[in-house]
Design an enzyme around this catalytic site. Structure first.
Site, short mmCIF file in Angstrom:
data_model
loop_
_atom_site.label_atom_id
_atom_site.label_comp_id
_atom_site.label_asym_id
_atom_site.label_seq_id
_atom_site.Cartn_x
_atom_site.Cartn_y
_atom_site.Cartn_z
N ASP A 46 8.02 -153.14 98.69
CA ASP A 46 8.89 -152.01 98.96
C ASP A 46 8.11 -150.90 99.65
O ASP A 46 6.90 -150.83 99.55
CB ASP A 46 9.38 -151.49 97.60
N GLN A 47 8.85 -150.04 100.29
CA GLN A 47 8.23 -148.88 100.90
C GLN A 47 7.43 -148.07 99.88
O GLN A 47 6.39 -147.50 100.19
CB GLN A 47 9.37 -148.02 101.47
#
Ligand code: ZN
Ligand code: ZN
Length: 380
Positions: free
Chosen positions: A225-226
């Site tokens: 994920d970011q």
């Protein structure tokens, strides 16, 4: 033999040929390899004032210089030890060559295109200290005799490495350029990607500068994920460097970029085939809707050595498994779930209500939310 020399003199009497074309055309008849010297031997010593044009090639061998100097200028920007040469010629050259060959029933000799390419390649080899080869050459040279231009393209190279991500809010992948959708245009400086910070962007820029290439394509071994961190030995990746001008540049093993550090960097001769399986050790922070007790959390142990089925994907997707499970209660409604699992499992779908079976929310009978997940390590 009489008939052989008859054919040769008939050809030479009826057609003006240069020494190159003569050598090539008569090579089979006289049983010698084609060469300029063979041609010279059979041609009567032309006086210097004799400016007859070769019927086949119009004396193209005397005018290789403009094309050659174009090739030398352009290739000076490239690192290469081997090259392959292709040439584009007006069809009339081949037509005249074929006509003469059929008229005198000559078979099994090099055609004019081959003859020119051979001569050109000899000069390129000598000047650039490189070898002509068809077997995986470093550089492809396409010379166009219609307009004396040339185009050069270097064979791609591959780099393996791992990255550690130390900051949150940095996406792994760069979006495609919105103007050209990845093809490359003026807006994206012909990189094909959006001008935002990402791991892909940072790695691409590093290699674009280092190897003076057009574009970098990255093959990731999994993703995050970011907001995730990537710790431990880092996540492996393979980068394909397209059209690198400077393939010989030294690549150090490690490199620190903004929020990302690279390690184990090395050039590879070939791209690894097929997909690479990996396992990751991930630490997931989970919030629950209702309060949660340690006794309830014990249920999570059944995830150990369990196969994960994702019914939202097609059934032929590979089987994924969780190998080890650990947990720690953080507060009334939150806990940490540590997993050692096959790569490619969607941790969000595993925690939150989804088509993934088993599912943590279902298992705990408590609506769970995946707040964040960090990679502690990735094992290939
Ligand atoms: Zn000729
Ligand atoms: Zn673009």
């Amino acid at each position: 033999m009489k008939s052989q020399s008859d054919t040769v003199s008939k050809i030479l009497k009826n057609y003006d040929l240069c020494e190159y074309c003569t050598g090539r055309i008569i090579s089979k008849i006289v049983g010698k390899p084609p060469s300029k010297f063979l041609g010279e031997k059979f041609l009567k010593k032309p006086s210097k004032s004799d400016h007859k044009k070769c019927y086949i090639c119009k004396n193209i061998f005397d005018y290789l210089e403009p094309v050659l100097s174009n090739i030398f200028e352009k290739s000076s920007h490239f690192d290469f030890k081997t090259f392959h040469l292709g040439i584009t010629l007006k069809p009339s050259f081949l037509e005249r060559d074929d006509y003469l060959k059929s008229k005198f029933k000559i078979k099994g000799i090099e055609n004019i295109k081959f003859g020119i390419a051979k001569e050109l390649a000899k000069k390129i080899s000598r000047r650039t200290n490189s070898k002509r080869t068809t077997d995986d050459p470093d550089l492809l040279i396409q010379a166009n005799f219609k307009d004396e231009s040339c185009t050069l393209r270097a064979k791609p190279m591959f780099v393996y490495g791992r990255y550690n991500k130390k900051i949150r809010r940095l996406p792994q992948k760069q979006g495609l350029c919105r103007s050209c959708n990845g093809i490359g245009c003026h807006n994206c400086n012909f990189k094909g990607i959006e001008n935002l910070q990402s791991i892909e962007g940072e790695i691409s820029n590093l290699f674009i500068k280092k190897f003076d290439c057009n574009q970098v394509k990255i093959n990731w071994i999994g993703g995050e994920d970011q907001s995730s961190l990537v710790l431990g030995n880092g996540r492996p990746f393979f980068a394909k460097i397209l059209n690198p001008k400077r393939r010989n540049r030294i690549l150090r093993k490690t490199c620190d970029l903004e929020g990302v550090s690279l390690s184990e960097l090395q050039k590879l001769p070939l791209q690894p085939k097929g997909s690479i399986s990996f396992k990751s050790h991930v630490s997931i922070t989970v919030d629950t809707k209702k309060s949660i007790s340690l006794t309830q959390l014990k249920k999570l142990k059944i995830l150990e050595n369990t196969e994960i089925k994702d019914f939202s994907r097609n059934k032929r997707s590979l089987k994924k498994k969780i190998y080890k499970v650990g947990y720690k209660k953080l507060g009334k409604t939150s806990f940490i779930l540590d997993l050692f699992a096959d790569g490619g499992i969607s941790f969000k779908s595993l925690i939150q209500e989804s088509d993934v079976v088993p599912n943590v929310s279902e298992l705990l009978e408590n609506q769970c939310e995946c707040k964040k997940f960090d990679f502690k390590n990735i094992v290939v």
